[in-house]
Write a protein that holds these residues in place. Sequence first.
Motif, PDB file in Angstrom:
ATOM      1  N   ARG A 183       7.793 -17.020 -21.077  1.00  0.00           N
ATOM      2  CA  ARG A 183       6.531 -17.352 -20.431  1.00  0.00           C
ATOM      3  C   ARG A 183       6.051 -16.434 -19.262  1.00  0.00           C
ATOM      4  O   ARG A 183       4.834 -16.127 -18.869  1.00  0.00           O
ATOM      5  CB  ARG A 183       6.380 -18.843 -20.097  1.00  0.00           C
ATOM      6  CG  ARG A 183       5.034 -19.341 -19.786  1.00  0.00           C
ATOM      7  CD  ARG A 183       4.840 -20.877 -19.748  1.00  0.00           C
ATOM      8  NE  ARG A 183       5.937 -21.311 -18.903  1.00  0.00           N
ATOM      9  CZ  ARG A 183       6.464 -22.731 -19.105  1.00  0.00           C
ATOM     10  NH1 ARG A 183       6.029 -23.214 -20.371  1.00  0.00           N
ATOM     11  NH2 ARG A 183       7.310 -23.133 -18.427  1.00  0.00           N
ATOM     12  N   THR A 210       1.892 -16.979 -26.105  1.00  0.00           N
ATOM     13  CA  THR A 210       1.552 -18.250 -25.299  1.00  0.00           C
ATOM     14  C   THR A 210       1.812 -19.268 -26.596  1.00  0.00           C
ATOM     15  O   THR A 210       2.301 -20.408 -26.048  1.00  0.00           O
ATOM     16  CB  THR A 210       0.438 -18.414 -24.513  1.00  0.00           C
ATOM     17  OG1 THR A 210      -0.929 -18.224 -24.936  1.00  0.00           O
ATOM     18  CG2 THR A 210       0.536 -17.465 -23.334  1.00  0.00           C
ATOM     19  N   LYS A 231       4.708 -22.217 -26.637  1.00  0.00           N
ATOM     20  CA  LYS A 231       4.596 -23.448 -26.364  1.00  0.00           C
ATOM     21  C   LYS A 231       5.258 -24.218 -27.601  1.00  0.00           C
ATOM     22  O   LYS A 231       5.744 -25.284 -27.591  1.00  0.00           O
ATOM     23  CB  LYS A 231       2.907 -23.774 -26.377  1.00  0.00           C
ATOM     24  CG  LYS A 231       2.505 -25.286 -26.354  1.00  0.00           C
ATOM     25  CD  LYS A 231       1.143 -25.311 -26.571  1.00  0.00           C
ATOM     26  CE  LYS A 231       0.610 -26.884 -26.471  1.00  0.00           C
ATOM     27  NZ  LYS A 231       1.250 -27.668 -27.498  1.00  0.00           N
ATOM     28  N   ARG A 256       1.926 -26.658 -16.833  1.00  0.00           N
ATOM     29  CA  ARG A 256       0.641 -26.192 -17.593  1.00  0.00           C
ATOM     30  C   ARG A 256      -0.650 -26.248 -16.812  1.00  0.00           C
ATOM     31  O   ARG A 256      -1.501 -25.231 -16.895  1.00  0.00           O
ATOM     32  CB  ARG A 256       0.589 -26.689 -19.096  1.00  0.00           C
ATOM     33  CG  ARG A 256       1.726 -26.207 -19.926  1.00  0.00           C
ATOM     34  CD  ARG A 256       1.819 -26.858 -21.282  1.00  0.00           C
ATOM     35  NE  ARG A 256       2.752 -26.498 -22.072  1.00  0.00           N
ATOM     36  CZ  ARG A 256       3.044 -27.082 -23.346  1.00  0.00           C
ATOM     37  NH1 ARG A 256       2.486 -28.186 -23.610  1.00  0.00           N
ATOM     38  NH2 ARG A 256       4.094 -26.699 -24.209  1.00  0.00           N
TER      39      ARG A 256
END
Length: 154
Positions: A73, A99, A103, A141
């Motif tokens: 990430r 991304t 996730k 996040r």
Amino acid sequence: MKNTIIMFVLLLCLSSVSAQSAKEEIDYFQSIFGMEKKALMAEVVQPDETTKSAFWTLYDSYETKRKELGQQRLAVLMDYGEKYDDLTNEQAAQFLKQTMTIKKQHDKLLNTFVKKVNKVNGPVTAMRFQQVEIYILSEIRLAIAGGLPFPETH
């Protein structure tokens, strides 16, 4: 812990930091974050004495795998930070794909370890573990979403 997360995201957003300096800073913040996270986990989860060792073994294994995803990430975010001024549609599509994949991998990893903790330590400990992880992940996040610039439209 929240301050550590915010500082970490701010570091990611600084475009004037050299790659080597950024890596050193990221490593530093990750070590602080890891210690703070483990302390929070110990405070909240409180596995019972008979399964405490098993919980921490699972936790350490989870953290190793979670950190690998975190590194992925970070690499994506650093790349985005270098390109967002002149982001092409193709690059944006690639960032979206990367991304979303990370996730999904993280969510799958968490689910896998919640099941393992449940099996070894019971549902209350598993629920506490999951709650702490979801809280921390949500903070990260949110900090990332709030700290990254929006790409320009072309």
